[in-house]
Enzyme design. Structure first.
Site, PDB file in Angstrom:
ATOM      1  N   ASN A  11       0.951  -1.161  -0.114  1.00  0.00           N
ATOM      2  CA  ASN A  11      -0.135   0.116   0.045  1.00  0.00           C
ATOM      3  C   ASN A  11       1.039   1.253  -0.022  1.00  0.00           C
ATOM      4  O   ASN A  11       1.559   1.420   0.949  1.00  0.00           O
ATOM      5  CB  ASN A  11      -1.002  -0.034   1.216  1.00  0.00           C
ATOM      6  CG  ASN A  11      -1.664   1.346   1.464  1.00  0.00           C
ATOM      7  OD1 ASN A  11      -1.584   2.006   0.491  1.00  0.00           O
ATOM      8  ND2 ASN A  11      -2.307   1.224   2.724  1.00  0.00           N
ATOM      9  N   TRP A  12       1.022   1.893  -0.904  1.00  0.00           N
ATOM     10  CA  TRP A  12       1.888   2.925  -1.220  1.00  0.00           C
ATOM     11  C   TRP A  12       1.446   4.429  -0.546  1.00  0.00           C
ATOM     12  O   TRP A  12       2.070   5.223  -0.777  1.00  0.00           O
ATOM     13  CB  TRP A  12       2.212   3.213  -2.739  1.00  0.00           C
ATOM     14  CG  TRP A  12       2.951   2.102  -3.507  1.00  0.00           C
ATOM     15  CD1 TRP A  12       3.542   1.075  -2.834  1.00  0.00           C
ATOM     16  CD2 TRP A  12       3.499   2.079  -4.637  1.00  0.00           C
ATOM     17  NE1 TRP A  12       4.296   0.273  -3.753  1.00  0.00           N
ATOM     18  CE2 TRP A  12       4.318   1.042  -4.864  1.00  0.00           C
ATOM     19  CE3 TRP A  12       3.499   3.138  -5.728  1.00  0.00           C
ATOM     20  CZ2 TRP A  12       4.845   0.549  -6.348  1.00  0.00           C
ATOM     21  CZ3 TRP A  12       4.108   2.666  -6.889  1.00  0.00           C
ATOM     22  CH2 TRP A  12       4.844   1.652  -7.219  1.00  0.00           C
ATOM     23  N   LYS A  13       0.144   4.131  -0.438  1.00  0.00           N
ATOM     24  CA  LYS A  13      -0.598   5.321   0.354  1.00  0.00           C
ATOM     25  C   LYS A  13      -0.321   6.528  -0.577  1.00  0.00           C
ATOM     26  O   LYS A  13      -0.332   6.253  -1.674  1.00  0.00           O
ATOM     27  CB  LYS A  13       0.095   5.660   1.682  1.00  0.00           C
ATOM     28  CG  LYS A  13      -0.039   4.261   2.567  1.00  0.00           C
ATOM     29  CD  LYS A  13       0.116   4.630   4.061  1.00  0.00           C
ATOM     30  CE  LYS A  13       0.051   3.336   4.875  1.00  0.00           C
ATOM     31  NZ  LYS A  13       0.099   3.449   6.390  1.00  0.00           N
ATOM     32  N   HIS A  97      -9.415   0.750   5.061  1.00  0.00           N
ATOM     33  CA  HIS A  97      -8.122   1.170   5.717  1.00  0.00           C
ATOM     34  C   HIS A  97      -8.290   2.208   6.847  1.00  0.00           C
ATOM     35  O   HIS A  97      -9.276   3.032   6.849  1.00  0.00           O
ATOM     36  CB  HIS A  97      -7.123   1.436   4.777  1.00  0.00           C
ATOM     37  CG  HIS A  97      -5.595   1.734   5.292  1.00  0.00           C
ATOM     38  ND1 HIS A  97      -5.275   2.607   6.322  1.00  0.00           N
ATOM     39  CD2 HIS A  97      -4.729   0.708   5.298  1.00  0.00           C
ATOM     40  CE1 HIS A  97      -4.040   2.529   6.586  1.00  0.00           C
ATOM     41  NE2 HIS A  97      -3.668   1.255   5.769  1.00  0.00           N
ATOM     42  N   GLU A  99      -6.812   4.384   7.890  1.00  0.00           N
ATOM     43  CA  GLU A  99      -6.588   5.862   7.729  1.00  0.00           C
ATOM     44  C   GLU A  99      -7.725   6.419   6.993  1.00  0.00           C
ATOM     45  O   GLU A  99      -7.936   7.687   7.139  1.00  0.00           O
ATOM     46  CB  GLU A  99      -5.219   6.118   6.884  1.00  0.00           C
ATOM     47  CG  GLU A  99      -3.953   5.838   7.651  1.00  0.00           C
ATOM     48  CD  GLU A  99      -2.831   5.208   6.731  1.00  0.00           C
ATOM     49  OE1 GLU A  99      -2.847   5.294   5.716  1.00  0.00           O
ATOM     50  OE2 GLU A  99      -2.067   4.815   7.402  1.00  0.00           O
ATOM     51  N   GLU A 169      -5.113  -5.242  10.774  1.00  0.00           N
ATOM     52  CA  GLU A 169      -4.153  -4.038  11.009  1.00  0.00           C
ATOM     53  C   GLU A 169      -4.331  -3.516  12.408  1.00  0.00           C
ATOM     54  O   GLU A 169      -5.038  -2.567  12.306  1.00  0.00           O
ATOM     55  CB  GLU A 169      -3.890  -3.175   9.905  1.00  0.00           C
ATOM     56  CG  GLU A 169      -3.848  -3.985   8.677  1.00  0.00           C
ATOM     57  CD  GLU A 169      -3.175  -2.689   7.541  1.00  0.00           C
ATOM     58  OE1 GLU A 169      -2.071  -3.103   6.927  1.00  0.00           O
ATOM     59  OE2 GLU A 169      -3.904  -1.815   7.417  1.00  0.00           O
ATOM     60  N   GLY A 175       2.757   2.018  10.860  1.00  0.00           N
ATOM     61  CA  GLY A 175       3.722   3.087  10.807  1.00  0.00           C
ATOM     62  C   GLY A 175       4.515   3.570  11.847  1.00  0.00           C
ATOM     63  O   GLY A 175       5.239   4.568  11.950  1.00  0.00           O
ATOM     64  N   SER A 216       3.752  -2.296  10.510  1.00  0.00           N
ATOM     65  CA  SER A 216       5.286  -2.325  10.780  1.00  0.00           C
ATOM     66  C   SER A 216       6.142  -3.589  10.395  1.00  0.00           C
ATOM     67  O   SER A 216       6.833  -4.010  10.983  1.00  0.00           O
ATOM     68  CB  SER A 216       5.329  -1.912  12.032  1.00  0.00           C
ATOM     69  OG  SER A 216       4.930  -0.523  12.320  1.00  0.00           O
ATOM     70  N   GLY A 237       2.732  -1.275   4.377  1.00  0.00           N
ATOM     71  CA  GLY A 237       2.865   0.343   3.986  1.00  0.00           C
ATOM     72  C   GLY A 237       4.623   0.751   3.681  1.00  0.00           C
ATOM     73  O   GLY A 237       5.075   0.587   2.653  1.00  0.00           O
ATOM     74  N   GLY A 238       5.124   1.336   4.486  1.00  0.00           N
ATOM     75  CA  GLY A 238       6.324   1.754   4.320  1.00  0.00           C
ATOM     76  C   GLY A 238       7.391   1.117   3.671  1.00  0.00           C
ATOM     77  O   GLY A 238       8.174   1.445   2.677  1.00  0.00           O
TER      78      GLY A 238
END
Ligand code: PGA
Length: 260
Positions: A11-13, A97, A99, A169, A175, A216, A237-238
């Site tokens: 997920n590149w956000k 998600h 977010e 999640e 993150g 993470s 993500g990251g």
């Protein structure tokens, strides 16, 4: 025990515009050594999907979207993208998600409409669930996850449920560098996620639906998660923003799958 094919999604956000996104996709293709037939999905921002899609065309990597609107066709909804529009473009869509739940007030009811819209147009839907730190500390994780699963799947048929993936999640792990304890995460995936799916759909469907852990994940901790009985992949993500890290994770997941 059912052997489920692992699914790893990036997920590149809100990172990687079209040029950077295409570059990252090419770097990933170069770095990714296919060890096992995993399902691999990358989810760039909408504006980068054409370029990234072109870069990965014909490869073992699929394209996904990070969001979809609940009205499935078209209409006067400024700024939104429908499932019909996405369906010609990508195979997967992430829905719910944390977010989006947090910053865009997406309720369980909205998540359900988005799930239905994606499924109606033949996409595979990655449904995100997860408790926040307060819910976790108060011992409410089970209630939160069960409610999110029940509501996300309201009205979804057995056949359509098989087109879904759940991403567990925990919000406090996203993150932060503080991944969940793998055994704890597995308990949530097995008992609260798969357990609820079992109550809704029975043995056959609930055993087939794949469950990802997210929060993470990196090259160093992936192995502890992927060995768990009910963690069938990860949502990243990251670490998905680095071709080296993401491909490293894919190798470890592939190796585990072959050795299992
Ligand atoms: P993270 O994000 O890997 O950066 O923790 C996971 C996610 O939000 O899906």
């Amino acid at each position: 025990m059912t052997k489920r094919k692992p699914i790893v999604a990036g997920n590149w956000k809100m990172f990687m515009g079209p040029a950077d996104g295409a570059q990252l996709a090419y770097r990933l293709l170069n770095a990714y050594e296919i060890i096992a037939p995993l399902d691999v999905v990358i989810c760039p921002p909408f504006v980068s999907m054409t370029e990234v899609g072109r870069a990965i065309e014909g490869s073992a990597i699929c394209l996904g979207a990070q969001n979809v609107f609940w009205e499935s066709n078209e209409g006067p909804y400024t700024g939104e993208v429908s499932a019909q529009m996405l369906s010609g473009w990508c195979d997967y869509v992430i829905v719910g998600h944390s977010e989006r739940r947090q910053h865009f007030n997406e309720t369980d009811a909205i998540v359900n409409r988005k799930v239905q819209a994606g499924l109606y147009y033949g996409m595979r839907v990655i449904i995100c669930v997860g408790e926040d730190v307060h819910e976790n500390r108060a011992g409410n994780t089970k209630d939160v996850i069960e409610r999110q699963i029940r509501e996300a799947y309201l009205g979804v048929t057995h056949k359509d449920a098989l087109q879904t993936v759940v991403a567990y999640e925990p919000i406090w792990a996203i993150g932060t560098g503080l991944a969940s304890d793998p055994v704890e995460a597995n308990k949530v995936c097995a008992e609260y996620v798969r357990g609820t799916l079992y109550n809704m759909y029975g043995d056959e469907v609930s055993e087939k639906i794949r469950i990802q852990y997210g929060g993470s994940i990196n090259k160093n901790n992936i192995s502890e998660f992927i060995v768990q009985s009910d963690i069938d992949g990860v949502l990243i993500g990251g670490a998905s923003l680095s071709a080296e890290d993401f491909s490293g994770i894919l190798s470890l997941v592939g190796r585990h799958y072959l050795s299992d």
